[in-house]
Design a protein around this motif. Structure first.
Motif, PDB file in Angstrom:
ATOM      1  N   LEU A  90       4.877  42.687  34.997  1.00 12.54           N
ATOM      2  CA  LEU A  90       4.770  41.596  35.962  1.00 12.54           C
ATOM      3  C   LEU A  90       3.647  41.828  36.968  1.00 12.54           C
ATOM      4  CD1 LEU A  90       8.521  40.846  36.695  1.00 12.54           C
ATOM      5  CD2 LEU A  90       6.888  39.351  35.542  1.00 12.54           C
ATOM      6  N   LYS A  91       3.519  43.053  37.460  1.00 13.03           N
ATOM      7  CA  LYS A  91       2.453  43.349  38.428  1.00 13.03           C
ATOM      8  C   LYS A  91       1.088  43.175  37.776  1.00 13.03           C
ATOM      9  CE  LYS A  91       0.482  44.803  42.207  1.00 13.03           C
ATOM     10  NZ  LYS A  91       0.006  43.775  43.106  1.00 13.03           N
ATOM     11  N   SER A  92       0.952  43.612  36.541  1.00 13.70           N
ATOM     12  CA  SER A  92      -0.315  43.430  35.827  1.00 13.70           C
ATOM     13  C   SER A  92      -0.641  41.948  35.689  1.00 13.70           C
ATOM     14  CB  SER A  92      -0.259  44.080  34.445  1.00 13.70           C
ATOM     15  OG  SER A  92      -0.148  45.472  34.562  1.00 13.70           O
ATOM     16  N   CYS A  93       0.356  41.166  35.373  1.00 13.75           N
ATOM     17  CA  CYS A  93       0.169  39.720  35.223  1.00 13.75           C
ATOM     18  C   CYS A  93      -0.253  39.082  36.546  1.00 13.75           C
ATOM     19  CB  CYS A  93       1.444  39.090  34.694  1.00 13.75           C
ATOM     20  SG  CYS A  93       1.282  37.355  34.271  1.00 13.75           S
ATOM     21  N   LEU A 127      -3.073  35.565  39.359  1.00 10.86           N
ATOM     22  CA  LEU A 127      -3.011  34.861  40.639  1.00 10.86           C
ATOM     23  C   LEU A 127      -4.327  35.012  41.399  1.00 10.86           C
ATOM     24  CD1 LEU A 127       0.553  35.621  42.033  1.00 10.86           C
ATOM     25  CD2 LEU A 127      -0.220  33.641  40.729  1.00 10.86           C
ATOM     26  N   THR A 128      -4.786  33.909  41.942  1.00  9.10           N
ATOM     27  CA  THR A 128      -5.998  33.930  42.752  1.00  9.10           C
ATOM     28  C   THR A 128      -5.662  34.424  44.151  1.00  9.10           C
ATOM     29  OG1 THR A 128      -5.701  31.686  43.578  1.00  9.10           O
ATOM     30  CG2 THR A 128      -6.878  31.930  41.474  1.00  9.10           C
ATOM     31  N   LEU A 141      11.485  49.290  35.028  1.00  9.99           N
ATOM     32  CA  LEU A 141      10.160  49.772  35.418  1.00  9.99           C
ATOM     33  C   LEU A 141       9.072  49.222  34.502  1.00  9.99           C
ATOM     34  CD1 LEU A 141      11.069  53.446  36.325  1.00  9.99           C
ATOM     35  CD2 LEU A 141      10.606  51.541  37.886  1.00  9.99           C
ATOM     36  N   GLU A 142       9.360  49.115  33.234  1.00  5.46           N
ATOM     37  CA  GLU A 142       8.395  48.547  32.293  1.00  5.46           C
ATOM     38  C   GLU A 142       8.141  47.075  32.605  1.00  5.46           C
ATOM     39  OE1 GLU A 142       8.160  47.589  27.547  1.00  5.46           O
ATOM     40  OE2 GLU A 142       9.152  49.447  28.162  1.00  5.46           O
ATOM     41  N   HIS A 185      -1.230  48.373  42.155  1.00  6.46           N
ATOM     42  CA  HIS A 185      -0.280  48.502  41.054  1.00  6.46           C
ATOM     43  C   HIS A 185       0.629  49.720  41.268  1.00  6.46           C
ATOM     44  CE1 HIS A 185       0.861  47.510  36.882  1.00  6.46           C
ATOM     45  NE2 HIS A 185       1.115  48.802  36.806  1.00  6.46           N
ATOM     46  N   ASP A 186       0.022  50.857  41.585  1.00  7.12           N
ATOM     47  CA  ASP A 186       0.794  52.090  41.767  1.00  7.12           C
ATOM     48  C   ASP A 186       1.755  52.015  42.950  1.00  7.12           C
ATOM     49  OD1 ASP A 186      -0.404  53.266  39.561  1.00  7.12           O
ATOM     50  OD2 ASP A 186      -1.936  54.296  40.748  1.00  7.12           O
TER      51      ASP A 186
END
Length: 93
Positions: free
Chosen positions: A64-67, A72-73, A58-59, A41-42
């Motif tokens: 999106l990255k958290s999602c 996603l597998t 950025l938010e 994530h970072d």
């Protein structure tokens, strides 16, 4: 890959392009999308910050990255990376 996965990839691409330089789009895009799919994530957020300092962008990148990390597998991520390798090998990139 799921429709949500494809949508997330497209959104991430747009995040970078809005702040990138035209002559550096493909290398920067490759790095950013690879981090989006398989990086931490970072690492991903730091990469997006290189090209766009807008807090809304950025938010959105953070969300999106958290999602992606949650939904996603490993198979979805591998499918996405395989598709991207085809794009990277294109003469247009």
């Amino acid at each position: 890959m799921t429709r949500a996965g494809v949508l997330l990839l497209l959104c991430t691409t747009l995040l970078l392009i809005t702040g990138g330089k035209c002559d550096d789009i493909c290398p920067a895009l490759r790095d950013t999308v690879d981090l989006f799919i398989s990086g931490t994530h970072d690492e991903y957020i730091e990469q997006v910050e290189k090209y766009n300092q807008n807090s809304a962008v950025l938010e959105t990148a953070d969300t999106l990255k958290s999602c992606v990390d949650e939904r996603l597998t490993a198979e979805d991520k591998q499918d996405a990376l395989s598709a991207l390798n085809k794009i990277y090998s294109s003469s247009l990139c």
